[in-house]
Design an enzyme around this catalytic site. Sequence first.
Site, short mmCIF file in Angstrom:
data_model
loop_
_atom_site.label_atom_id
_atom_site.label_comp_id
_atom_site.label_asym_id
_atom_site.label_seq_id
_atom_site.Cartn_x
_atom_site.Cartn_y
_atom_site.Cartn_z
N CYS A 111 49.27 41.16 35.86
CA CYS A 111 48.79 39.79 36.05
C CYS A 111 47.70 39.54 35.02
O CYS A 111 47.67 40.20 33.98
CB CYS A 111 48.32 39.56 37.49
SG CYS A 111 46.92 40.56 38.00
N ASN A 162 43.98 41.63 36.98
CA ASN A 162 44.23 42.90 37.69
C ASN A 162 43.27 43.09 38.88
O ASN A 162 42.88 44.20 39.20
CB ASN A 162 44.18 44.11 36.74
CG ASN A 162 44.75 45.41 37.33
OD1 ASN A 162 44.32 46.49 36.97
ND2 ASN A 162 45.71 45.32 38.23
N CYS A 202 43.71 40.53 41.67
CA CYS A 202 44.33 39.80 42.80
C CYS A 202 45.81 40.17 42.93
O CYS A 202 46.21 40.93 43.81
CB CYS A 202 44.19 38.29 42.65
SG CYS A 202 42.48 37.70 42.62
N ARG A 203 46.66 39.61 42.05
CA ARG A 203 48.10 39.69 42.26
C ARG A 203 48.69 41.07 41.97
O ARG A 203 49.44 41.62 42.80
CB ARG A 203 48.82 38.63 41.43
CG ARG A 203 48.51 37.22 41.88
CD ARG A 203 48.89 36.20 40.83
NE ARG A 203 48.05 36.32 39.64
CZ ARG A 203 48.23 35.65 38.52
NH1 ARG A 203 49.27 34.81 38.41
NH2 ARG A 203 47.41 35.80 37.51
N SER A 204 48.40 41.64 40.79
CA SER A 204 49.07 42.92 40.47
C SER A 204 48.58 44.10 41.32
O SER A 204 49.39 44.95 41.70
CB SER A 204 49.03 43.22 38.96
OG SER A 204 47.72 43.39 38.50
N ASP A 242 48.39 32.08 40.59
CA ASP A 242 47.06 32.68 40.54
C ASP A 242 46.20 32.13 41.70
O ASP A 242 45.96 30.93 41.76
CB ASP A 242 46.45 32.31 39.18
CG ASP A 242 45.09 32.90 38.96
OD1 ASP A 242 44.54 33.51 39.90
OD2 ASP A 242 44.57 32.76 37.85
P1 4NP Z 1 44.78 37.98 38.98
O1 4NP Z 1 43.77 36.78 39.32
O2 4NP Z 1 45.31 37.69 37.60
O3 4NP Z 1 45.81 37.85 40.03
O4 4NP Z 1 43.97 39.24 39.07
C1 4NP Z 1 42.69 36.41 38.52
C2 4NP Z 1 41.53 37.12 38.58
C3 4NP Z 1 40.45 36.71 37.81
C4 4NP Z 1 40.56 35.62 37.00
C5 4NP Z 1 41.74 34.91 36.93
C6 4NP Z 1 42.82 35.31 37.69
N1 4NP Z 1 39.43 35.20 36.24
O5 4NP Z 1 39.50 34.10 35.64
O6 4NP Z 1 38.41 35.90 36.19
#
Ligand code: 4NP
Length: 154
Positions: free
Chosen positions: A7, A10, A12-14, A123
């Site tokens: 993702c 790294n 939340c989703r992955s 996201d």
């Molecule tokens: P992820 O979510 O890609 O599912 O881990 C996010 C985590 C942090 C951010 C964006 C998406 N950020 O902008 O910091």
Amino acid sequence: MKVLFVCLGNICRSPTAEGVFRQRLREAGMDGRVTVDSAGTAAWHVGKGPDPRTCRAALRRGYDLSPLRARQVAAEDYRRFDLMLAMDHDNLLRLKEFRPDGARAELDLFLGRYGLGRGVVPDPYHGGAEGFEQVLDLIEAGCDALISEIKGRL
Ligand code: 4NP
């Protein structure tokens, strides 16, 4: 068989996909035959654990994500993994951009590979609590489909 979930951050989703998939593999007695990891295309959160909202939502469904730590996708991942599964189109685009010489991993959209939902895990980072539940719903469905695919391949 080696699978890397990808993702953006790294956190939340992955990591959710890694935790859910590890549990599904254990339940199917396949954990010794499949390697699982997760990584982000961005480096902002490297070394940190998953977002507390992600951890809470996952734990309510029995997935403990607390041991996981964020890392960024590395060139070596393209040689080491069979399958690199992106959570959204932007992640997949970045993976294709960074693809090094000698890469052997297949790059694909995690949910899109199985025609699930709209093909992407949205996201949840800047939204409300329902986004984290939606991530879990989508990822559980994707992991079931991935287990079926791997059963057919092993
Ligand atoms: P992820 O979510 O890609 O599912 O881990 C996010 C985590 C942090 C951010 C964006 C998406 N950020 O902008 O910091």
